[in-house]
Structure formats: structure tokens, C-alpha cells
Design a protein around this motif. Structure first.
Motif, PDB file in Angstrom:
ATOM      1  N   SER A 159      25.299   9.882 -14.224  1.00  0.00           N
ATOM      2  CA  SER A 159      26.663   9.800 -13.701  1.00  0.00           C
ATOM      3  C   SER A 159      27.197   8.391 -13.908  1.00  0.00           C
ATOM      4  CB  SER A 159      26.693  10.161 -12.218  1.00  0.00           C
ATOM      5  OG  SER A 159      25.878   9.267 -11.478  1.00  0.00           O
ATOM      6  N   SER A 161      30.025   5.357 -12.558  1.00  0.00           N
ATOM      7  CA  SER A 161      30.841   4.907 -11.430  1.00  0.00           C
ATOM      8  C   SER A 161      32.312   5.109 -11.781  1.00  0.00           C
ATOM      9  CB  SER A 161      30.560   3.437 -11.126  1.00  0.00           C
ATOM     10  OG  SER A 161      31.031   2.619 -12.181  1.00  0.00           O
ATOM     11  N   GLY A 162      33.173   5.029 -10.769  1.00  0.00           N
ATOM     12  CA  GLY A 162      34.596   5.174 -11.026  1.00  0.00           C
ATOM     13  C   GLY A 162      35.112   4.140 -12.011  1.00  0.00           C
ATOM     14  N   LYS A 163      34.612   2.923 -11.890  1.00  0.00           N
ATOM     15  CA  LYS A 163      35.036   1.844 -12.785  1.00  0.00           C
ATOM     16  C   LYS A 163      34.563   2.104 -14.211  1.00  0.00           C
ATOM     17  CE  LYS A 163      34.897  -3.206 -13.153  1.00  0.00           C
ATOM     18  NZ  LYS A 163      34.371  -4.450 -12.526  1.00  0.00           N
ATOM     19  N   GLU A 164      33.309   2.523 -14.362  1.00  0.00           N
ATOM     20  CA  GLU A 164      32.774   2.829 -15.684  1.00  0.00           C
ATOM     21  C   GLU A 164      33.544   3.972 -16.328  1.00  0.00           C
ATOM     22  OE1 GLU A 164      28.030   1.665 -15.316  1.00  0.00           O
ATOM     23  OE2 GLU A 164      28.743   3.585 -14.528  1.00  0.00           O
ATOM     24  N   LEU A 165      33.831   4.995 -15.522  1.00  0.00           N
ATOM     25  CA  LEU A 165      34.556   6.154 -16.039  1.00  0.00           C
ATOM     26  C   LEU A 165      35.947   5.758 -16.530  1.00  0.00           C
ATOM     27  CD1 LEU A 165      33.852   9.157 -16.313  1.00  0.00           C
ATOM     28  CD2 LEU A 165      35.047   9.562 -14.159  1.00  0.00           C
ATOM     29  N   GLU A 166      36.598   4.886 -15.797  1.00  0.00           N
ATOM     30  CA  GLU A 166      37.940   4.451 -16.192  1.00  0.00           C
ATOM     31  C   GLU A 166      37.879   3.607 -17.465  1.00  0.00           C
ATOM     32  OE1 GLU A 166      42.132   3.879 -16.081  1.00  0.00           O
ATOM     33  OE2 GLU A 166      40.710   5.425 -15.451  1.00  0.00           O
ATOM     34  N   ARG A 169      37.363   5.998 -20.262  1.00  0.00           N
ATOM     35  CA  ARG A 169      38.588   6.781 -20.500  1.00  0.00           C
ATOM     36  C   ARG A 169      39.600   5.968 -21.293  1.00  0.00           C
ATOM     37  NH1 ARG A 169      43.544   7.434 -19.052  1.00  0.00           N
ATOM     38  NH2 ARG A 169      43.492   5.621 -17.659  1.00  0.00           N
ATOM     39  N   SER A 195      28.806  -3.488 -19.626  1.00  0.00           N
ATOM     40  CA  SER A 195      29.114  -2.213 -18.961  1.00  0.00           C
ATOM     41  C   SER A 195      28.945  -1.038 -19.926  1.00  0.00           C
ATOM     42  CB  SER A 195      30.535  -2.228 -18.408  1.00  0.00           C
ATOM     43  OG  SER A 195      30.669  -3.159 -17.364  1.00  0.00           O
ATOM     44  N   PHE A 221      36.157  13.537 -17.985  1.00  0.00           N
ATOM     45  CA  PHE A 221      37.468  13.102 -17.483  1.00  0.00           C
ATOM     46  C   PHE A 221      38.275  14.248 -16.905  1.00  0.00           C
ATOM     47  CE2 PHE A 221      36.551  10.530 -21.390  1.00  0.00           C
ATOM     48  CZ  PHE A 221      36.050   9.439 -20.717  1.00  0.00           C
TER      49      PHE A 221
END
Length: 226
Positions: A159, A161-166, A169, A195, A221
Motif C-alpha cells: 500500500s 501513503s496518501g502523499k506517495e499516492l498523490e 498520480r 520516495s 487512483f
């Protein structure tokens, strides 16, 4: 010296047992070809029990094993608790104060192998047995491959983190460069590169292009609006 293996009646939490059994069915046939006198599977073992358990050893041996609490002293089980990988029972050099090894031979558990791995924070193990001979090198390699694939399927999916996902994206959907992402998050370029390296490591990807492919394939996403 041949070894016996665990056939305990510890409680199962039952939450994922059916799903695990279905995953194991893919390698059960390969195991049955080799384990002519039975096998044992224990998934996600901890002091509180396990998630899934199967055992096809002789019923009288299972009854004796449970009744005498042999698993506390079983050399093969103790090896699997402390090691990862594959080993023939005859190569395990651990104490056997209750002579479990000798007793198990009466029920066909003369030769065999142990396969163990960490599956998350817990341990999973497979023990195979036969009466007539040691497992060949080819059989050990084949079972190692099959069992490892099964163990890997038990691991929780990676999984972000929110920051990594952003960050990912922005890189994929908006085609932002590392420099632009660094500016967007007020980070140094080296921090952004670190990262993305960690994200690649989480998914076992050698390149960011491969990571981008997996992100799209797994819909990380969410569904994009039309």
C-alpha cells in the motif's frame, strides 16, 4: 534422521480459511505427488492459533500427537518456527527428547521435507512425508517453487501513503517530472527520488514505468470520471 511434524488441534480464527484453502488448491496436486504418506499445512501461525490448518497424516498418529502435545518438542516444527526456506527432515539437527521422530515412523513418516516462511508478521509452513525414500533434488526444487508462490499469495498487498499516492498520480496522470513534483510538495529533488524508490521497492518494480503500469492495472487512483 527422519522427522515427524505437527498435527496440533490449536484453534483457528477461521476468518480467511476458505480463501486460503482455495489458494492452496493450486499447489495441492504437486504436494500430493510427493507426499505419499501425507502432508501438513499451517498458515499464519501464532501463539493464539492459526488461520488455516490441513493435515492428511494417519489418524492414529494425529491423535497421539495431539494427546501428548508433541508439537512443543517436535524438531521439525521447531525448525519451521525459527527458519525460512526448505530443508529435508534428515538435515535438521535439533533435540528430540520425546523420541517423536522414531514414533512417527510407525505411521509412514520416515522421509520428508519442511517449507517455512514469514507471511507478514506470522509464520506459515508445509510439511510433506513419504515412507520409501528421500525427496530428490528436483522434487525439492519444484515444491520450493510451488510452496513459495503459495506463501507469497498470503502476503498483504503493498500500500502507498496518501502523499506517495498523490506523487504517483501527478507523475502518471499529469505527467509531472520529479522536479515539478518536488516544487509542488516543497521537497528537494533527492527526497522525491527517494520516495519513488521506496514505492518501486514496495511493489517489487525495477523502474517507475513498471510501477506506473501496476498502478493503472490495480486501479490505485480509483475510477476516473468520464
Amino acid at each position: 534422521m527422519p522427522k515427524s511434524v505437527i498435527t496440533t488441534n490449536l484453534p483457528s480464527d477461521g476468518a480467511n480459511s476458505t480463501k486460503i484453502a482455495e489458494a492452496f488448491s493450486a499447489c495441492r496436486s504437486a504436494i500430493n505427488e510427493v507426499s505419499t504418506t501425507g502432508f501438513t499445512l499451517m498458515v499464519n501461525f501464532s501463539i493464539m492459533g492459526y488461520e488455516h490448518f490441513e493435515c492428511s497424516f494417519h489418524e492414529k498418529w494425529k491423535e497421539q500427537y495431539d494427546r501428548e502435545n508433541y508439537f512443543l518438542h517436535d524438531p521439525v516444527f521447531n525448525w519451521a518456527l525459527k527458519n525460512e526456506g526448505a530443508i529435508r527432515w534428515s538435515a535438521i539437527q535439533l533435540p528430540d527428547p520425546l523420541q517423536i521422530l522414531e514414533k512417527s515412523q510407525r505411521y509412514g513418516l520416515v522421509y520428508g521435507a519442511a517449507f517455512a516462511a514469514l507471511t507478514g508478521s506470522k509464520r506459515s509452513m508445509v510439511f510433506v512425508s513419504r515412507q520409501d525414500r528421500e525427496l530428490s533434488d528436483n522434487e525439492m526444487r519444484r515444491l520450493s517453487m510451488v510452496v513459495t508462490e503459495f506463501f507469497d499469495s498470503l502476503l498483504p498487498p503493498p500500500s502507498l501513503s496518501g502523499k506517495e499516492l498523490e506523487m504517483l498520480r501527478l507523475h502518471i496522470q499529469q505527467e509531472m517530472s520529479y522536479d515539478e513534483i518536488a516544487e509542488q510538495f516543497s521537497l528537494s529533488l533527492s527526497a522525491v527520488k527517494t520516495s519513488f524508490l521506496r514505492m518501486r521497492q514496495k511493489f517489487g518494480c525495477k523502474s517507475t514505468a513498471r510501477l506506473a503500469y501496476l498502478a493503472k492495472e490495480r486501479n490505485l487512483f480509483g475510477v476516473e470520471p468520464p
